[in-house]
Design a protein around this motif. Structure first.
Motif, PDB file in Angstrom:
ATOM      1  N   GLY A 331      35.207 127.700  34.487  1.00 30.85           N
ATOM      2  CA  GLY A 331      35.213 128.315  33.161  1.00 30.85           C
ATOM      3  C   GLY A 331      35.602 129.775  33.151  1.00 30.85           C
ATOM      4  O   GLY A 331      35.702 130.382  32.083  1.00 30.85           O
ATOM      5  N   ASP A 332      35.842 130.360  34.339  1.00 31.26           N
ATOM      6  CA  ASP A 332      36.267 131.758  34.449  1.00 31.26           C
ATOM      7  C   ASP A 332      37.760 131.779  34.764  1.00 31.26           C
ATOM      8  O   ASP A 332      38.182 131.343  35.840  1.00 31.26           O
ATOM      9  CB  ASP A 332      35.467 132.450  35.548  1.00 31.26           C
ATOM     10  N   SER A 333      38.549 132.296  33.829  1.00 25.00           N
ATOM     11  CA  SER A 333      40.001 132.293  34.010  1.00 25.00           C
ATOM     12  C   SER A 333      40.532 133.628  34.521  1.00 25.00           C
ATOM     13  O   SER A 333      41.715 133.925  34.362  1.00 25.00           O
ATOM     14  CB  SER A 333      40.688 131.933  32.682  1.00 25.00           C
ATOM     15  N   SER A 334      39.688 134.424  35.136  1.00 22.55           N
ATOM     16  CA  SER A 334      40.119 135.732  35.635  1.00 22.55           C
ATOM     17  C   SER A 334      41.283 135.614  36.609  1.00 22.55           C
ATOM     18  O   SER A 334      42.181 136.466  36.632  1.00 22.55           O
ATOM     19  CB  SER A 334      38.953 136.444  36.328  1.00 22.55           C
ATOM     20  N   ASP A 335      41.266 134.573  37.436  1.00 24.80           N
ATOM     21  CA  ASP A 335      42.336 134.366  38.414  1.00 24.80           C
ATOM     22  C   ASP A 335      43.426 133.448  37.878  1.00 24.80           C
ATOM     23  O   ASP A 335      44.244 132.939  38.638  1.00 24.80           O
ATOM     24  CB  ASP A 335      41.751 133.781  39.709  1.00 24.80           C
ATOM     25  N   GLY A 336      43.412 133.222  36.569  1.00 28.56           N
ATOM     26  CA  GLY A 336      44.403 132.345  35.962  1.00 28.56           C
ATOM     27  C   GLY A 336      43.820 130.987  35.627  1.00 28.56           C
ATOM     28  O   GLY A 336      42.866 130.522  36.262  1.00 28.56           O
ATOM     29  N   LEU A 337      44.373 130.372  34.603  1.00 25.85           N
ATOM     30  CA  LEU A 337      43.929 129.047  34.190  1.00 25.85           C
ATOM     31  C   LEU A 337      44.519 127.978  35.102  1.00 25.85           C
ATOM     32  O   LEU A 337      45.609 128.146  35.656  1.00 25.85           O
ATOM     33  CB  LEU A 337      44.353 128.776  32.745  1.00 25.85           C
ATOM     34  N   VAL A 338      43.784 126.898  35.248  1.00 24.74           N
ATOM     35  CA  VAL A 338      44.260 125.750  36.016  1.00 24.74           C
ATOM     36  C   VAL A 338      44.509 124.608  35.050  1.00 24.74           C
ATOM     37  O   VAL A 338      43.612 124.222  34.292  1.00 24.74           O
ATOM     38  CB  VAL A 338      43.219 125.340  37.081  1.00 24.74           C
ATOM     39  N   LEU A 339      45.725 124.082  35.043  1.00 23.79           N
ATOM     40  CA  LEU A 339      46.041 122.944  34.182  1.00 23.79           C
ATOM     41  C   LEU A 339      45.724 121.651  34.912  1.00 23.79           C
ATOM     42  O   LEU A 339      46.058 121.496  36.093  1.00 23.79           O
ATOM     43  CB  LEU A 339      47.516 122.974  33.782  1.00 23.79           C
ATOM     44  N   ILE A 340      45.065 120.734  34.208  1.00 25.56           N
ATOM     45  CA  ILE A 340      44.642 119.456  34.787  1.00 25.56           C
ATOM     46  C   ILE A 340      45.126 118.342  33.876  1.00 25.56           C
ATOM     47  O   ILE A 340      44.849 118.358  32.671  1.00 25.56           O
ATOM     48  CB  ILE A 340      43.104 119.403  34.946  1.00 25.56           C
ATOM     49  N   ASP A 341      45.837 117.401  34.424  1.00 26.80           N
ATOM     50  CA  ASP A 341      46.337 116.279  33.619  1.00 26.80           C
ATOM     51  C   ASP A 341      45.183 115.568  32.921  1.00 26.80           C
ATOM     52  O   ASP A 341      44.174 115.226  33.552  1.00 26.80           O
ATOM     53  CB  ASP A 341      47.091 115.280  34.506  1.00 26.80           C
ATOM     54  N   GLY A 342      45.349 115.334  31.621  1.00 26.95           N
ATOM     55  CA  GLY A 342      44.339 114.602  30.865  1.00 26.95           C
ATOM     56  C   GLY A 342      43.248 115.471  30.288  1.00 26.95           C
ATOM     57  O   GLY A 342      42.363 114.958  29.585  1.00 26.95           O
ATOM     58  N   ILE A 343      43.276 116.795  30.547  1.00 28.91           N
ATOM     59  CA  ILE A 343      42.261 117.707  30.009  1.00 28.91           C
ATOM     60  C   ILE A 343      42.970 118.832  29.264  1.00 28.91           C
ATOM     61  O   ILE A 343      43.874 119.475  29.808  1.00 28.91           O
ATOM     62  CB  ILE A 343      41.361 118.284  31.124  1.00 28.91           C
ATOM     63  N   GLU A 344      42.585 119.052  28.010  1.00 25.94           N
ATOM     64  CA  GLU A 344      43.164 120.144  27.226  1.00 25.94           C
ATOM     65  C   GLU A 344      42.391 121.424  27.509  1.00 25.94           C
ATOM     66  O   GLU A 344      41.165 121.468  27.352  1.00 25.94           O
ATOM     67  CB  GLU A 344      43.147 119.805  25.736  1.00 25.94           C
ATOM     68  N   ILE A 345      43.126 122.470  27.908  1.00 24.71           N
ATOM     69  CA  ILE A 345      42.524 123.746  28.281  1.00 24.71           C
ATOM     70  C   ILE A 345      42.754 124.740  27.155  1.00 24.71           C
ATOM     71  O   ILE A 345      43.896 124.966  26.734  1.00 24.71           O
ATOM     72  CB  ILE A 345      43.130 124.294  29.590  1.00 24.71           C
ATOM     73  N   VAL A 346      41.669 125.352  26.655  1.00 23.77           N
ATOM     74  CA  VAL A 346      41.749 126.356  25.593  1.00 23.77           C
ATOM     75  C   VAL A 346      41.276 127.690  26.149  1.00 23.77           C
ATOM     76  O   VAL A 346      40.165 127.792  26.689  1.00 23.77           O
ATOM     77  CB  VAL A 346      40.899 125.957  24.374  1.00 23.77           C
ATOM     78  N   ASP A 347      42.125 128.700  26.025  1.00 27.78           N
ATOM     79  CA  ASP A 347      41.787 130.048  26.486  1.00 27.78           C
ATOM     80  C   ASP A 347      41.061 130.786  25.365  1.00 27.78           C
ATOM     81  O   ASP A 347      41.636 131.059  24.313  1.00 27.78           O
ATOM     82  CB  ASP A 347      43.067 130.785  26.881  1.00 27.78           C
ATOM     83  N   ALA A 348      39.798 131.110  25.599  1.00 29.34           N
ATOM     84  CA  ALA A 348      38.979 131.803  24.598  1.00 29.34           C
ATOM     85  C   ALA A 348      38.846 133.286  24.901  1.00 29.34           C
ATOM     86  O   ALA A 348      37.990 133.964  24.313  1.00 29.34           O
ATOM     87  CB  ALA A 348      37.593 131.160  24.532  1.00 29.34           C
TER      88      ALA A 348
END
Length: 404
Positions: A331-348
Motif C-alpha cells: 500500500g506504500d507507493s513511494s518506490d513506485g506502483l506495481v501493476l498486477i493483472d486482474g487488480i485495479e490500482i488507484v493512486d491516492a
C-alpha cells in the motif's frame, strides 16, 4: 490600647458607636385601629368576586410554554449495523468501551450509530480527548454509537437478509485496521454507510486491535490469530439467501486478515467465495512480495469478484511499518506502483487524510465518491468519473482527479 482604637475605628465605619452610653429603649407607640364598617356595597362579606375580576390588570400573564424538545430525527440520523467480533466483552462498561482488546470467542450483534445532521462527507466527527475530560460527546456534533446488543448469529443473518431484500440485495462488510477500537470501527462503518448512501445490509467485523499506536506488534499478533475467525465470518455471510452480492472493504492491517482468509476460502473451494463480488483493499499493510507472489493469484482466482487496491506515497504509517519489519508494503507507493493483472490500482497520493495520511479511504470525500461508483453501481475504474488513467509500462493505473 492600639487594638482597642482599631476596633473602635472599624465599628465607627460600620455605623456602630459602641463606646457611647446606651440610650433607654423608647416603647413603640401602639396604634389601635377599630373594626372598619363593611363597605362592600351590595356584596355580602365573604361573597366577594375573585381579585382577578376586580383588578384584571394585576393578574400575571400565563407562563410561556417551553419549546418542545427537538425530535431525534431533527438532531441526527441513525444507521443500523450488524457486527461480528472476537473481542472480549466487558458487560458493565460504557458503550465506547464495551469490547476490549482481549481475544475471545466469536459473537455477533447489532449496533446503532448516530450521524449529526450537519455531518460533512468524509469526516468522522469526533470529540477530542481534552474536551472528553470536561463534557460528554454530543450526537448533534459527533458520530456516536447509540446502542449495542449481542445476539445470536442466525438473527444477525436474518437482519442482513432483510436489509438486503429491502435495499439493493447486497451486503457491505468492513474490516478495520491497526490502532482501531471497536467503538471507532462501528463509528467508521456508520459514517461510510451514510456517506455512500448505502441501502443494503451493513456489517463490520472487529478483530481485537488494542486501539493504541504503540501496540503495533500486539495488533500484528492478534490480526494473525483472527484469520481463522475472519474465515468463519465470511462463510457465515456467504449463507445469506437474499444478498446477490457481498462487498468487502478492508483497511491497513485488516487487509492482511481478510486476504489470508480469502486465500483459504479459494484454496478450499468454499462456496462463500463465489458470493463475493467486490474486494477493496485500502492502504494495505501487507508485504509487497508476499502480496504479489502469494495473495494476488488467489484473489484474482475469484471469478465473480473485482479487486481494487488503493495506495499512496504519502502514507507514513506504512513507512513506519516497513521500518519495523524491514520490507516494503504493497500500500506504500513511494518506490513506485506495481501493476498486477486482474487488480485495479488507484493512486491516492495527495488525498487529504489524517496526520499519518493513512485513513484516506474514509476521510476523503472524493475517494468515497469513487468507491460509491464501485460499490453502488459496480463500475470499473475506466467508467468512474473520479479517476484519470495513467499509462504505466504495459498497463494503466488510476489517479483520483482533484484529490484534495
Amino acid at each position: 490600647m492600639i487594638l482597642l482604637r482599631l476596633i473602635t475605628m472599624i465599628a465607627a465605619l460600620l455605623g456602630y458607636n459602641w463606646t457611647a452610653s446606651p440610650q433607654p429603649a423608647v416603647p413603640e407607640a401602639m396604634i389601635v385601629v377599630p373594626d372598619a364598617p363593611w363597605d362592600g356595597g351590595d356584596i355580602n362579606r365573604g361573597s366577594e368576586p375573585p381579585i382577578a375580576e376586580l383588578f384584571p390588570q394585576a393578574v400575571p400573564p400565563p407562563p410561556v410554554a417551553a419549546a418542545p424538545p427537538p425530535v431525534q430525527d431533527e438532531i441526527y440520523a441513525t444507521v443500523d449495523l450488524t457486527f461480528a467480533t472476537n473481542r472480549a466483552e466487558i458487560p458493565n462498561a460504557p458503550l465506547p468501551e464495551r469490547f476490549g482488546g482481549e481475544l475471545a470467542e466469536l459473537v455477533y450483534g447489532t449496533a446503532t450509530v448516530s450521524i449529526p445532521h450537519d455531518h460533512e462527507p468524509g469526516v468522522l466527527e469526533s470529540q477530542n480527548w481534552f474536551m472528553s475530560l470536561i463534557v460528554a460527546p454530543n450526537p448533534e456534533s459527533h458520530v456516536l454509537v447509540q446502542d449495542l446488543a449481542v445476539i445470536d448469529r442466525d438473527t444477525v443473518l436474518s437482519i442482513l437478509n432483510g436489509q438486503a431484500a429491502d435495499g439493493n440485495r447486497a451486503i457491505l462488510a468492513y474490516i478495520h485496521g491497526y490502532n482501531t477500537s471497536f467503538d471507532k470501527a462501528a463509528r467508521r462503518m456508520g459514517q461510510m454507510a451514510y456517506d455512500l448512501n448505502w441501502t443494503g445490509g451493513t456489517f463490520f467485523y472487529s478483530w481485537p486491535s488494542q486501539g493504541q499506536a504503540k501496540d503495533y506488534l500486539v495488533d500484528d499478533t492478534t490480526a494473525e490469530r483472527s484469520v481463522r475467525v475472519m474465515k468463519q465470518v465470511l462463510t457465515d455471510l456467504g449463507t445469506s439467501a437474499d444478498a446477490d452480492r457481498i462487498i468487502l472493504i478492508a483497511h491497513s492491517m485488516g487487509t492482511r486478515v481478510l486476504s489470508r482468509a480469502l486465500q483459504e476460502l479459494v484454496a478450499e473451494r468454499n462456496p462463500a467465495a463465489d458470493r463475493i463480488t467486490t474486494v477493496i483493499l485500502a492502504a494495505p499493510d501487507i508485504d509487497k512480495a508476499v502480496f504479489i507472489d502469494d495473495i494476488a493469484p488467489r484473489l484474482t482466482a475469484m471469478t465473480n469478484a473485482t479487486v481494487t487496491l488503493y495506495a499512496s506515497s504519502e502514507d507514513t504509517a506504512l513507512k513506519a511499518s516497513q521500518a519495523a519489519r524491514g520490507f516494503p508494503r504493497i500500500g506504500d507507493s513511494s518506490d513506485g506502483l506495481v501493476l498486477i493483472d486482474g487488480i485495479e490500482i488507484v493512486d491516492a497520493t495527495g488525498a487529504e487524510s489524517d496526520f499519518f495520511g493513512h485513513t484516506y479511504f474514509g476521510d476523503n470525500a472524493r475517494i468515497i465518491d469513487d468507491m460509491s461508483g464501485l460499490i453502488n453501481d459496480g463500475l470499473p475504474a475506466a467508467s468512474r468519473p473520479m479517476l484519470s488513467p495513467v499509462p504505466f509500462g504495459d498497463g494503466t493505473f488510476w489517479r483520483i482527479r482533484n484529490v484534495e
